[in-house]
Write an enzyme that holds these catalytic residues in place. Structure first.
Site, mmCIF file in Angstrom:
data_model
loop_
_atom_site.group_PDB
_atom_site.id
_atom_site.type_symbol
_atom_site.label_atom_id
_atom_site.label_comp_id
_atom_site.label_asym_id
_atom_site.label_seq_id
_atom_site.Cartn_x
_atom_site.Cartn_y
_atom_site.Cartn_z
ATOM 1 N N ASN A 10 -6.489 -8.016 -6.121
ATOM 2 C CA ASN A 10 -5.429 -6.399 -5.309
ATOM 3 C C ASN A 10 -4.328 -7.138 -4.646
ATOM 4 O O ASN A 10 -5.397 -6.315 -3.255
ATOM 5 C CB ASN A 10 -6.847 -5.963 -5.803
ATOM 6 C CG ASN A 10 -5.860 -4.012 -5.121
ATOM 7 O OD1 ASN A 10 -5.043 -4.149 -5.137
ATOM 8 N ND2 ASN A 10 -7.126 -3.541 -5.477
ATOM 9 N N TRP A 11 -3.334 -6.563 -4.285
ATOM 10 C CA TRP A 11 -2.289 -6.652 -3.383
ATOM 11 C C TRP A 11 -2.210 -5.268 -2.687
ATOM 12 O O TRP A 11 -1.544 -5.602 -2.070
ATOM 13 C CB TRP A 11 -1.148 -7.550 -3.934
ATOM 14 C CG TRP A 11 -1.077 -9.061 -4.332
ATOM 15 C CD1 TRP A 11 -1.930 -9.378 -4.432
ATOM 16 C CD2 TRP A 11 0.043 -9.447 -4.277
ATOM 17 N NE1 TRP A 11 -1.870 -11.092 -4.742
ATOM 18 C CE2 TRP A 11 0.308 -10.945 -4.541
ATOM 19 C CE3 TRP A 11 1.602 -9.029 -4.332
ATOM 20 C CZ2 TRP A 11 0.709 -11.296 -4.905
ATOM 21 C CZ3 TRP A 11 2.738 -10.147 -4.647
ATOM 22 C CH2 TRP A 11 1.891 -11.999 -4.219
ATOM 23 N N LYS A 12 -2.626 -4.304 -3.222
ATOM 24 C CA LYS A 12 -3.321 -2.903 -3.162
ATOM 25 C C LYS A 12 -1.030 -2.587 -2.904
ATOM 26 O O LYS A 12 -0.146 -3.128 -3.110
ATOM 27 C CB LYS A 12 -3.509 -2.682 -1.517
ATOM 28 C CG LYS A 12 -5.326 -3.165 -2.564
ATOM 29 C CD LYS A 12 -5.948 -2.758 -1.119
ATOM 30 C CE LYS A 12 -7.629 -3.348 -2.127
ATOM 31 N NZ LYS A 12 -7.965 -2.567 -1.093
ATOM 32 N N HIS A 95 -9.396 2.488 -9.211
ATOM 33 C CA HIS A 95 -9.848 1.978 -8.207
ATOM 34 C C HIS A 95 -10.162 2.929 -7.103
ATOM 35 O O HIS A 95 -9.428 4.169 -7.025
ATOM 36 C CB HIS A 95 -8.458 1.100 -7.031
ATOM 37 C CG HIS A 95 -9.299 0.192 -5.904
ATOM 38 N ND1 HIS A 95 -9.420 1.096 -4.587
ATOM 39 C CD2 HIS A 95 -9.493 -1.248 -6.063
ATOM 40 C CE1 HIS A 95 -9.604 0.079 -3.694
ATOM 41 N NE2 HIS A 95 -9.554 -1.372 -4.209
ATOM 42 N N GLU A 97 -9.738 3.943 -3.788
ATOM 43 C CA GLU A 97 -8.627 4.249 -3.351
ATOM 44 C C GLU A 97 -7.692 4.821 -4.297
ATOM 45 O O GLU A 97 -7.246 6.033 -3.884
ATOM 46 C CB GLU A 97 -7.368 3.372 -2.432
ATOM 47 C CG GLU A 97 -8.377 2.531 -1.525
ATOM 48 C CD GLU A 97 -8.026 0.978 -1.612
ATOM 49 O OE1 GLU A 97 -7.127 0.138 -1.981
ATOM 50 O OE2 GLU A 97 -8.878 -0.344 -0.596
ATOM 51 N N GLU A 167 -17.127 -2.391 -6.893
ATOM 52 C CA GLU A 167 -16.613 -2.682 -5.337
ATOM 53 C C GLU A 167 -16.986 -1.607 -4.310
ATOM 54 O O GLU A 167 -16.821 -0.782 -4.509
ATOM 55 C CB GLU A 167 -14.810 -2.549 -4.998
ATOM 56 C CG GLU A 167 -14.443 -2.898 -5.961
ATOM 57 C CD GLU A 167 -12.349 -3.303 -5.759
ATOM 58 O OE1 GLU A 167 -12.661 -4.284 -5.172
ATOM 59 O OE2 GLU A 167 -12.726 -2.389 -5.664
ATOM 60 N N GLY A 173 -12.204 -3.750 2.344
ATOM 61 C CA GLY A 173 -11.804 -3.565 4.011
ATOM 62 C C GLY A 173 -12.143 -3.561 5.379
ATOM 63 O O GLY A 173 -11.506 -3.179 6.052
ATOM 64 N N SER A 213 -14.227 -7.599 0.752
ATOM 65 C CA SER A 213 -14.859 -8.158 1.763
ATOM 66 C C SER A 213 -14.163 -9.676 1.432
ATOM 67 O O SER A 213 -15.582 -10.633 1.632
ATOM 68 C CB SER A 213 -15.309 -7.188 3.072
ATOM 69 O OG SER A 213 -15.116 -6.638 3.633
ATOM 70 N N GLY A 234 -9.389 -8.426 -2.425
ATOM 71 C CA GLY A 234 -8.193 -7.601 -2.189
ATOM 72 C C GLY A 234 -7.173 -8.717 -0.671
ATOM 73 O O GLY A 234 -6.494 -9.670 -1.018
ATOM 74 N N GLY A 235 -7.754 -7.517 0.406
ATOM 75 C CA GLY A 235 -6.803 -9.270 1.765
ATOM 76 C C GLY A 235 -6.695 -10.606 1.546
ATOM 77 O O GLY A 235 -5.847 -11.366 2.165
HETATM 78 P P1 13P Z 1 -10.967 -6.231 0.438
HETATM 79 O O1 13P Z 1 -11.100 -8.060 0.080
HETATM 80 O O2 13P Z 1 -9.705 -6.545 1.527
HETATM 81 O O3 13P Z 1 -12.384 -5.938 0.958
HETATM 82 O O4 13P Z 1 -9.835 -5.640 -0.777
HETATM 83 C C1 13P Z 1 -11.186 -4.815 -1.824
HETATM 84 C C2 13P Z 1 -10.968 -4.692 -3.020
HETATM 85 O O5 13P Z 1 -10.746 -3.408 -2.382
HETATM 86 C C3 13P Z 1 -9.933 -5.140 -3.975
HETATM 87 O O6 13P Z 1 -9.995 -4.580 -5.228
#
Ligand code: 13P
Length: 248
Positions: A10-12, A95, A97, A167, A173, A213, A234-235
Site C-alpha cells: 500500500n503505497w499510500k 483503510h 487512514e 491492521e 507506521g 509495520s 506500507g513503508g
Molecule cells: P506500515 O507497513 O507502514 O506500518 O503500514 C501498514 C499499512 O497501513 C498498510 O496498509
C-alpha cells in the site's frame, strides 16, 4: 485447497508517476515469484504508468480507494469503471487512514465492497482496532462488528474471493509490529466470523492478511501462522526490502 498467499504493498500518498515507474523497475526482479500473488496498490494517478511498467511481470496493480457510485457529480472521486477500464483487479477498501481522515464508516465500506464486487474488482477490506480498544479487551468484538457490516449483502461466492486485511492501528507506521500470536489470534477470529456469516467453505477460502509495520525480519514468522495468508505492507513496500518480504 491451500490458500495462495497474497502480499500487497500500500503505497499510500507516496511516489509521483515517474517515481512509481522507477520503483517498479527496481522491484520487478526482486518480487518475481509464482508462489504468491503480488499486488502494488498505488495512488490513482500512478495506476496507468504503473501498469505499463509492470507489464510482463507478475506484479498486479491495484487501487487504494474507490467511490461507491457509478458516475456523476462527485468531484475528486474515482469510479469502479475507471479502474476496470485500465485493468485494475484489486482495491483497498476502508483503510484506517481513510476512516480517520476521510470520515469513512462501516456503512460506506460496505457500499464500496458491494460496488467493487459488482464490477469484478477484488476488495482488500481493512479492519483493525485502536490501542485503547486493545487495552480494554474489546478487540475481537470490535473487529467482528467491522467485518459483519462490511460483508452485509455480500454473497458467499463473492466473499470467497475477497481479501481481508487485519491492521491494528497501533501497529501502522509505528515500527511496532503485532506479535505473530496476536496477529494469528485476530485473523483466526475473523475467519471464524466469516464462517458464522456464511459457512465453513467460505471461511476456508477467504484470504486474510496482516498489516502494520511488516518488514523483512517479521514477515516469515507472521506469514507462517495458519490463518495469515500474507501481508498488506506500507513503508517497507517502497523499498527493495519488499522483495525480501515477498520471498519470505
Ligand atoms: P506500515 O507497513 O507502514 O506500518 O503500514 C501498514 C499499512 O497501513 C498498510 O496498509
Amino acid at each position: 485447497m491451500a490458500r495462495k498467499k497474497i502480499i500487497a504493498g500500500n503505497w499510500k500518498m507516496n511516489m509521483t508517476p515517474s517515481e512509481a515507474v522507477e520503483l517498479i523497475n527496481t522491484l520487478k526482479p526482486l518480487v518475481a515469484t509464482e508462489k504468491a500473488d503480488v499486488v502494488f496498490c498505488v495512488p490513482a494517478i500512478d495506476i496507468i504508468p504503473a501498469m505499463e511498467a509492470a507489464k510482463g511481470s507478475n506484479i498486479q496493480i491495484g487501487a487504494e480507494n474507490m467511490y461507491f457510485e457509478e458516475k456523476g457529480a462527485y468531484t475528486g472521486e474515482i469510479s469502479p469503471a475507471m479502474l476496470t477500464d485500465v485493468g485494475v483487479k484489486y482495491v483497498i477498501i476502508g483503510h484506517s487512514e481513510r476512516r480517520e481522515y476521510f470520515a469513512e464508516t462501516d456503512e460506506t465500506v460496505n457500499k464500496k465492497v458491494l460496488k467493487a464486487f459488482e464490477h469484478g474488482i477484488t476488495p482488500i477490506v481493512c479492519c483493525g482496532e485502536t490501542l485503547t480498544q486493545r487495552e480494554q479487551g474489546v478487540t475481537i468484538d470490535f473487529i467482528r462488528q467491522q467485518i459483519k457490516i462490511a460483508f452485509l449483502n455480500v454473497t458467499a461466492d463473492q466473499a470467497k474471493t475477497a481479501v481481508i486485511a487485519y491492521e491494528p492501528i497501533w501497529a501502522i507506521g509505528t515500527g511496532k509490529t503485532a506479535t505473530s500470536d496476536q496477529a494469528q489470534e485476530v485473523c483466526s477470529a475473523i475467519r471464524a466470523c466469516i464462517g458464522e456469516i456464511y459457512d465453513e467453505a467460505t471461511a476456508e477460502a477467504i484470504r486474510i492478511q496482516y498489516g502494520g509495520s511488516v518488514n523483512a525480519s517479521t514477515a516469515a514468522e507472521l506469514f507462517a501462522k495458519p490463518d495469515i495468508d500474507g501481508g498488506l505492507v506500507g513503508g517497507a513496500a517502497l523499498k527493495p526490502d519488499f522483495g525480501k518480504i515477498v520471498n519470505y
